[in-house]
Every structure is written in structure tokens, then in C-alpha cells.
Design an enzyme around this catalytic site. Structure first.
Site, PDB file in Angstrom:
ATOM      1  N   THR A 202       0.860  -1.174   0.000  1.00 49.33           N
ATOM      2  CA  THR A 202       0.000   0.000   0.000  1.00 49.33           C
ATOM      3  C   THR A 202       0.901   1.230   0.000  1.00 49.33           C
ATOM      4  O   THR A 202       2.107   1.134   0.268  1.00 49.33           O
ATOM      5  CB  THR A 202      -0.936   0.002   1.227  1.00 49.33           C
ATOM      6  N   THR A 203       0.334   2.365  -0.284  1.00 49.25           N
ATOM      7  CA  THR A 203       1.132   3.591  -0.428  1.00 49.25           C
ATOM      8  C   THR A 203       1.985   3.875   0.801  1.00 49.25           C
ATOM      9  O   THR A 203       3.166   4.229   0.695  1.00 49.25           O
ATOM     10  CB  THR A 203       0.212   4.789  -0.713  1.00 49.25           C
TER      11      THR A 203
ATOM     12  N   HIS B 271      21.454  32.551  37.936  1.00 50.20           N
ATOM     13  CA  HIS B 271      20.397  33.568  37.831  1.00 50.20           C
ATOM     14  C   HIS B 271      20.876  34.793  37.051  1.00 50.20           C
ATOM     15  O   HIS B 271      20.429  35.914  37.291  1.00 50.20           O
ATOM     16  CB  HIS B 271      19.880  33.978  39.210  1.00 50.20           C
TER      17      HIS B 271
ATOM     18  N   ARG C 278       7.871   5.856  16.547  1.00 48.25           N
ATOM     19  CA  ARG C 278       9.237   5.774  16.015  1.00 48.25           C
ATOM     20  C   ARG C 278       9.694   7.138  15.488  1.00 48.25           C
ATOM     21  O   ARG C 278      10.760   7.638  15.869  1.00 48.25           O
ATOM     22  CB  ARG C 278       9.314   4.722  14.899  1.00 48.25           C
TER      23      ARG C 278
ATOM     24  N   SER D 178      26.760  45.368  10.359  1.00 47.56           N
ATOM     25  CA  SER D 178      25.682  46.354  10.276  1.00 47.56           C
ATOM     26  C   SER D 178      25.821  47.167   9.007  1.00 47.56           C
ATOM     27  O   SER D 178      26.933  47.442   8.544  1.00 47.56           O
ATOM     28  CB  SER D 178      25.724  47.287  11.495  1.00 47.56           C
TER      29      SER D 178
ATOM     30  N   LYS E 130      30.663  46.972  13.816  1.00 44.58           N
ATOM     31  CA  LYS E 130      29.991  45.836  14.449  1.00 44.58           C
ATOM     32  C   LYS E 130      30.553  44.483  14.000  1.00 44.58           C
ATOM     33  O   LYS E 130      30.772  44.237  12.819  1.00 44.58           O
ATOM     34  CB  LYS E 130      28.484  45.865  14.139  1.00 44.58           C
ATOM     35  N   ARG E 131      30.746  43.605  14.993  1.00 46.67           N
ATOM     36  CA  ARG E 131      31.061  42.197  14.751  1.00 46.67           C
ATOM     37  C   ARG E 131      29.997  41.380  15.481  1.00 46.67           C
ATOM     38  O   ARG E 131      30.157  41.026  16.651  1.00 46.67           O
ATOM     39  CB  ARG E 131      32.463  41.845  15.273  1.00 46.67           C
ATOM     40  N   ASN E 132      28.919  41.117  14.794  1.00 48.44           N
ATOM     41  CA  ASN E 132      27.773  40.476  15.432  1.00 48.44           C
ATOM     42  C   ASN E 132      27.930  38.947  15.518  1.00 48.44           C
ATOM     43  O   ASN E 132      28.491  38.332  14.617  1.00 48.44           O
ATOM     44  CB  ASN E 132      26.495  40.789  14.657  1.00 48.44           C
TER      45      ASN E 132
END
Length: 454
Positions: free
Chosen positions: A107-108, A155, A234, A278, A284-286
């Protein structure tokens, strides 16, 4: 124009990898369907169920490059069935009488489920490979920074000194458990389906059991104990484990992201020449790769919920639940592959600012060592009294803006109990990391003994 993020030429690299897309693309999916049909025909011919010539013809022609994927897709939309057009396309390639034996019995869902397992198995090999690569990088970082002191935080704020090696050892240990989980589930997940319409194998005839064994052996899969069309645990288990793996990768990425904050400056993801942070702020070094992993991790965890929903099946088969898997399962595999690839890159080139870590240990002006001072005092004035004295001195020092040493020395009872030399020794953060280095050694030894990085 792309219809989704996984195929979007502009951003697809953030969500997956070319390697995983090749596993879960249309061509490979259809090929896995044909792999099932070919293996079934060959096994049936061995048992005399269909002619040898038919099996040979089907196996020879069952190649995705022989068919038109777009034409199959158009026919699927027309007749509203996910498999029949692909079968008819294969039949048209075969000699007329021989092509009649294609799909002789299944079957399928037999075909589609088993093909999906074959795709997952291919992806699984990539995951294990990349997990090992990540594990090796974490092993290196753990060993290198066994004794590198840094502030431990609870925290969100500084708590006590640890070593960076200890932090990496936690990550390493967790990744090792994910590797173990993936190996343990192989026998449960990598099984095929050959059950027929309602799981009774009625359409396969008297040789059904032996046929199933031969088929799965050809495909390199296990034989299920019973029909799993209405039991989707599964696939759900597999995506749950990917969700856990993704959560860990997201956590590690988020910790690197946080420790890359300018005000903390302890870690940084790799920077490559030409990388732009940016369009308006050239300096910027994001942490863009870590950001991508964090975002993808969130999306993957939501897919876990959809896979769990798909476990609720009506009767012997449920197309609605099954179709939800068609989205959630490949997406989850694609995302897991992308995160692993990105974190492999990040950890291999991770920049560790040892001086920044050392500097941050002094940021609190000695208050980081309140626990140590309390226990030094406890042996002389009692633990509870020591806690009260250190608490009083701490609150006084923080509120008046003086150092911890100054605040303690202004307290007569503390001054009478501890000499200035004893106090200064107690306020050295590099000598109060507990068993962190020894714990690191223990984790490294356990990892080496397990052999999972080999």
C-alpha cells in the site's frame, strides 16, 4: 521566488545545509520510493512471486533520472494521490508486460514510510559525523582550558569562580548523551514497513513474512514486530531526540552569544574577512551564526509538539496525522543538520578571551568570594554566625561602593577572626575553583573510554 526558508537562496544557509537539502529534496525522495519498489520486486522474484525478467526490468529502470519530477508533481495535484503518478511514470519506462508487476502488493504508506526511514538514515549518518566533530572541538576546548578561571553565573549574575574547561565539559558530556541516544534509537527507528492496507499483509500472499525479511535485508533496515502505520512513536521519538539535541546546541550558542556581549567580552564566534555586522555601524562584529542557531533551535522545538500530535491516530491509518509528519519530520531533520554544521564552525574557531575572563573575576570587587570567606569564618565563629557576618559586610560594601575586603575589615568581629593575610588569600578567585580541574579530567577520561569521538 522561494516558497519557504529551506529553499530561499538568500537565507537557506541559516536554516539547513546543502548536504541535508540533497537528502530531503524531491529527487531523492522519489528515488527512495523507487528503491523500495526495486528491492521489493527483486525479493518477490527470488520467491517466485513475480517473473525474474520483471524484477530485472523494474530494478534497471527505477532511477529518478529516468523520470520527469515536475510531470509527476503535476499529476499528483491532478489525481490527489501522493504516489501513483510516480509508479505510473516508472511503469511507462518498462516493457509493457513487465511493468505490470510494479508495486505488487504494497500500500502507499508502506512505500512512503520506508522511503522516509531511508532518508532519515542518510541524515542520521551526517548527524553522527558532525556530533563527533563538535565533540572533538569541545574535548579540545575542555582540555585546553582545564585551569582557565572565569566567573560562574547563576540567575544571570556572578556567583562563584569556575574554569572555562569545566563549562565546556558540561557541554561535552551533554553532547555525548545525545550521541548515545541517537545510536540507541537506531534499532527502533530504522525499520521498514511492508504490511499492506490495514497491517495484515493479506495482499502479499503466503510468503509475506519471508518476503518482508528479504526486502528489509536488501534495504538495510530492520523488520518491525507489527504494523506501525497507526503507531507513530518511532518518528516521534526521532524528532524528540533531535529537539533535545537542538535545545543543547541552542543553549551553547546562547551562552556564547551572551558571553560575547561587549560588557562581558569573554567569548566570540569566528570572524571571517569581509563579514559585515551592520549596514550603518561599520564597527559591528555580530554573533550572527550563534543567533541563527538560537532561532532555529526554537523552531525545531515547536516541531516536536507537532510530531507528538501526529501520534494520535484514528483506526488503522490516519491521513491527517500522517500529513502533519510530512512537514514536521523533514523540517526537523533539515534544521538539525543546519545547527550541527553551524555549531561545528563556531566551536572550531571560537575565540576565548582568557584575560577578559580573569578581569571579570575582579569586577565585583571581591564579593564573588563571599562563600569562601564565610567558610573560613565558620571554623572560628560557627557557620550561621559566619553567614550573618558576611551578609552584613556584603550589603554594607555593595551599598557604600567599597571593596569586599574593605567591608570585611571594617567589621570588628571579622577582623578579630581573620588576619589580613588570611583574608587576602581567601579573596583570590583563581584558587577557589573547587574540584573543577579534576572533574574536567574525569569527564575527558570518560569520553575517551566511551570511544564516541573516534
Amino acid at each position: 521566488m522561494a516558497s519557504g526558508i529551506f529553499d530561499d537562496a538568500l537565507i537557506k544557509h541559516l536554516w539547513s545545509s546543502d548536504e541535508l537539502r540533497a537528502i530531503f529534496n524531491d529527487r531523492n525522495r522519489v528515488q527512495k520510493w523507487y528503491d523500495f519498489e526495486s528491492a521489493l520486486a527483486l525479493a518477490q522474484a527470488e520467491l517466485g512471486i513475480i517473473p525474474q525478467a520483471a524484477a530485472a526490468e523494474i530494478a534497471a529502470k527505477a532511477k529518478v533520472e529516468n523520470v520527469d519530477i515536475e510531470a509527476i508533481a503535476a499529476e499528483i495535484r491532478r489525481i490527489k494521490h501522493p504516489l501513483v503518478p510516480a509508479l505510473k511514470a516508472l511503469q511507462q519506462l518498462c516493457e509493457p508486460k513487465l511493468g505490470e508487476y510494479i508495486h505488487y502488493g504494497p500500500t502507499t504508506q508502506d512505500v512512503l514510510d520506508t522511503a522516509t526511514v531511508l532518508q532519515i538514515r542518510d541524515a542520521h549518518a551526517v548527524y553522527l559525523r558532525d556530533l563527533k566533530a563538535i565533540g572533538r572541538e569541545l574535548y579540545r576546548l575542555t582540555k585546553t582550558h582545564r585551569d582557565t578561571p572565569m566567573a560562574g553565573r547563576t540567575h544571570g549574575v556572578q556567583a562563584l569562580p569556575i574554569t572555562f574547561g569545566h563549562k565546556c565539559a558540561v557541554w561535552l558530556s551533554e553532547m555525548g548523551r545525545h550521541y548515545e541516544r541517537l545510536r540507541q534509537l537506531e534499532s527502533r527507528v530504522f525499520v521498514g514497513g511492508m504490511t499492506g492496507a490495514v497491517g495484515t499483509q493479506a495482499s502479499y500472499g503466503e510468503h509475506a513474512k519471508e518476503l518482508e525479511q528479504r526486502l528489509m535485508k536488501r534495504l538495510g533496515l530492520g523488520v518491525a514486530d507489527i504494523n506501525w502505520q497507526p503507531a507513530r512513536d518511532r518518528f516521534a521519538e526521532y524528532v524528540c531526540v533531535l529537539g533535545m539535541l537542538g535545545a543543547t546546541l541552542g543553549k551553547i550558542a546562547n551562552q556564547i552569544y551572551t558571553l560575547e556581549h561587549t560588557e562581558i567580552d569573554e567569548l566570540a564566534e569566528p570572524f571571517s574577512a569581509g563579514k559585515v555586522g551592520s549596514s550603518t555601524m561599520p564597527h559591528k562584529r555580530n554573533p550572527s551564526t550563534c543567533e541563527a542557531v538560537i532561532g532555529v533551535s526554537r523552531a525545531l522545538r515547536y516541531n516536536v509538539a507537532l510530531m507528538l500530535e501526529s501520534m494520535v491516530i484514528e483506526h488503522e491509518r490516519d491521513g491527517a496525522a500522517w500529513r502533519a509528519e510530512w512537514r514536521a519530520l523533514p523540517e526537523s531533520c533539515l534544521m538539525a543538520g543546519g545547527m550541527l554544521a553551524n555549531m561545528k564552525y563556531v566551536l572550531a574557531g571560537l575565540s576565548v578571551n582568557v584575560e577578559g575572563m580573569r578581569s571579570n573575576l575582579a569586577r565585583l570587587g571581591g564579593f564573588l568570594l563571599s562563600e569562601r570567606v564565610m567558610f573560613e569564618l565558620a571554623g572560628k565563629v560557627g557557620k550561621q554566625t559566619a553567614h550573618d557576618l558576611v551578609y552584613e559586610a556584603s550589603m554594607h560594601g555593595i551599598e557604600t561602593g567599597i571593596t569586599f575586603e574593605q567591608a570585611l575589615m571594617q567589621n570588628e568581629r571579622v577582623r578579630n577572626a581573620l588576619s589580613e593575610q588570611e583574608l587576602r588569600a581567601a579573596l583570590d578567585p583563581t584558587t577557589y575553583v573547587g574540584r573543577a580541574p579534576e572533574i574536567v579530567d574525569e569527564v575527558l577520561a570518560q569520553v575517551k573510554a566511551s570511544g564516541w569521538l573516534e
